[in-house]
Design a protein around this motif. Structure first.
Motif, PDB file in Angstrom:
ATOM      1  N   ALA A 123      42.834   1.512  74.640  1.00  0.00           N
ATOM      2  CA  ALA A 123      41.525   1.934  75.140  1.00  0.00           C
ATOM      3  C   ALA A 123      41.332   3.439  74.978  1.00  0.00           C
ATOM      4  O   ALA A 123      40.239   3.903  74.633  1.00  0.00           O
ATOM      5  N   VAL A 124      42.389   4.206  75.215  1.00  0.00           N
ATOM      6  CA  VAL A 124      42.319   5.657  75.009  1.00  0.00           C
ATOM      7  C   VAL A 124      42.135   5.963  73.529  1.00  0.00           C
ATOM      8  O   VAL A 124      41.326   6.814  73.136  1.00  0.00           O
ATOM      9  N   ASP A 125      42.861   5.259  72.688  1.00  0.00           N
ATOM     10  CA  ASP A 125      42.775   5.478  71.250  1.00  0.00           C
ATOM     11  C   ASP A 125      41.384   5.148  70.712  1.00  0.00           C
ATOM     12  O   ASP A 125      40.888   5.799  69.791  1.00  0.00           O
ATOM     13  N   LEU A 126      40.750   4.151  71.312  1.00  0.00           N
ATOM     14  CA  LEU A 126      39.410   3.731  70.886  1.00  0.00           C
ATOM     15  C   LEU A 126      38.304   4.603  71.466  1.00  0.00           C
ATOM     16  O   LEU A 126      37.136   4.450  71.110  1.00  0.00           O
ATOM     17  N   GLY A 127      38.665   5.503  72.380  1.00  0.00           N
ATOM     18  CA  GLY A 127      37.660   6.357  73.000  1.00  0.00           C
ATOM     19  C   GLY A 127      36.936   5.708  74.161  1.00  0.00           C
ATOM     20  O   GLY A 127      35.920   6.220  74.634  1.00  0.00           O
ATOM     21  N   LEU A 128      37.439   4.556  74.646  1.00  0.00           N
ATOM     22  CA  LEU A 128      36.816   3.897  75.790  1.00  0.00           C
ATOM     23  C   LEU A 128      37.137   4.635  77.090  1.00  0.00           C
ATOM     24  O   LEU A 128      36.427   4.504  78.080  1.00  0.00           O
ATOM     25  N   LYS A 129      38.234   5.359  77.082  1.00  0.00           N
ATOM     26  CA  LYS A 129      38.578   6.238  78.190  1.00  0.00           C
ATOM     27  C   LYS A 129      39.260   7.460  77.582  1.00  0.00           C
ATOM     28  O   LYS A 129      40.016   7.329  76.602  1.00  0.00           O
ATOM     29  N   PRO A 130      38.978   8.656  78.079  1.00  0.00           N
ATOM     30  CA  PRO A 130      39.498   9.864  77.441  1.00  0.00           C
ATOM     31  C   PRO A 130      40.987  10.107  77.652  1.00  0.00           C
ATOM     32  O   PRO A 130      41.633  10.767  76.851  1.00  0.00           O
ATOM     33  N   ALA A 131      41.534   9.551  78.732  1.00  0.00           N
ATOM     34  CA  ALA A 131      42.943   9.809  79.032  1.00  0.00           C
ATOM     35  C   ALA A 131      43.495   8.721  79.937  1.00  0.00           C
ATOM     36  O   ALA A 131      42.748   7.961  80.565  1.00  0.00           O
TER      37      ALA A 131
END
Length: 262
Positions: free
Chosen positions: A36-44
């Motif tokens: 999810a972080v890698d996909l930009g769905l969450k920044p960190a």
């Protein structure tokens, strides 16, 4: 090995503490979170699955990148002993946009208050610390790092509770004057816990995971509605741009606790 098996193997190998390693379920949940972080769905992502430190988290991340399971935009940040996996391409512009557009509501929960109140996010202390954070994030380099990016002594005076709200992409975050006390006024205060969950499509079956979880005082619900709605709409739009996670759902529940540790 399948992608799922590679994720699990990397977690169980790199993130073991002593004789204890993550379970398969924990490894899959972490894989979904990192994706999810890698996909930009969450920044960190704040890593708190076990006692593994930033060095172990970096080894895990490097293993995933070597297997081409995640992109090189993911970095490990050691913030005063707290390990975060951040998307260097997303976390800085996201935090800057949240702060400049006032998309994050800062809730003052100092122990001297009778009840929580919405604070001015541009107040001197919050503004200065957030600007320091933005400067730090803007300096992150996309390199094949073998060690985590460590924040120096300057972070010792930062209110990490507030900063984590900005870093993790929450629409609300708590603040208290830690120079006076780390206690807060949330005892027996009804809190609305908001979550966003999705399903990670793995080879051996789908895995449900919670992408976001944060709380805010129920009495402030109306005042925070615009922040919450903006967060939901933004996440929905980002979700449409990928096909790794599916079935985005939002949930809310109310809890009242005798004490709340931030």
């Amino acid at each position: 090995m399948s992608r799922q098996e590679l994720f699990v193997a990397a977690a169980r190998k790199c993130l073991s503490v002593g004789r204890k390693s993550l379970s398969v379920s924990q490894s899959l949940d972490l894989a979904a979170q990192v994706s999810a972080v890698d996909l930009g769905l969450k920044p960190a992502l704040l890593y708190d699955s076990n006692g593994a430190g930033a060095d172990e988290v970096q080894q895990y991340l490097s293993s995933l990148q070597s297997s081409q399971l995640v992109s090189k935009s993911l970095l490990t940040l050691d913030l005063n002993g707290n390990s975060l996996i951040v998307n260097a391409l997303a976390v800085q512009p996201n935090a800057e946009r949240q702060f400049n557009l006032n998309n994050v509501a800062v809730i003052d929960v100092c122990h001297t208050l009778e009840k929580p109140t919405i604070a001015d996010s541009l107040r001197g202390d919050t503004k200065n610390v957030t600007q320091d954070l933005l400067l730090l994030l803007s300096g992150l380099e996309l390199t094949a790092a073998e060690k985590p990016h460590c924040v120096g002594e300057k972070s010792h005076g930062w209110n990490l509770c507030t900063l984590f709200g900005f870093l993790l992409g929450f629409p609300v975050t708590y603040w208290f004057d830690q120079t006076k006390s780390f206690e807060n006024c949330l005892s027996m205060t009804p809190l609305v816990v908001t979550t966003a969950s999705a399903t990670w499509q793995a080879e051996s079956g789908d895995h449900k995971c919670c992408l976001y979880s944060f709380s805010f005082p129920a009495d402030l619900f109306k005042a925070l509605q615009s922040n919450l709605e903006h967060w939901r709409l933004t996440l929905k739009e980002r979700f449409k741009l990928q096909d790794v996670l599916k079935d985005l759902t939002f949930g809310q529940s109310t809890v009242t606790l005798p004490s709340v540790c931030l």
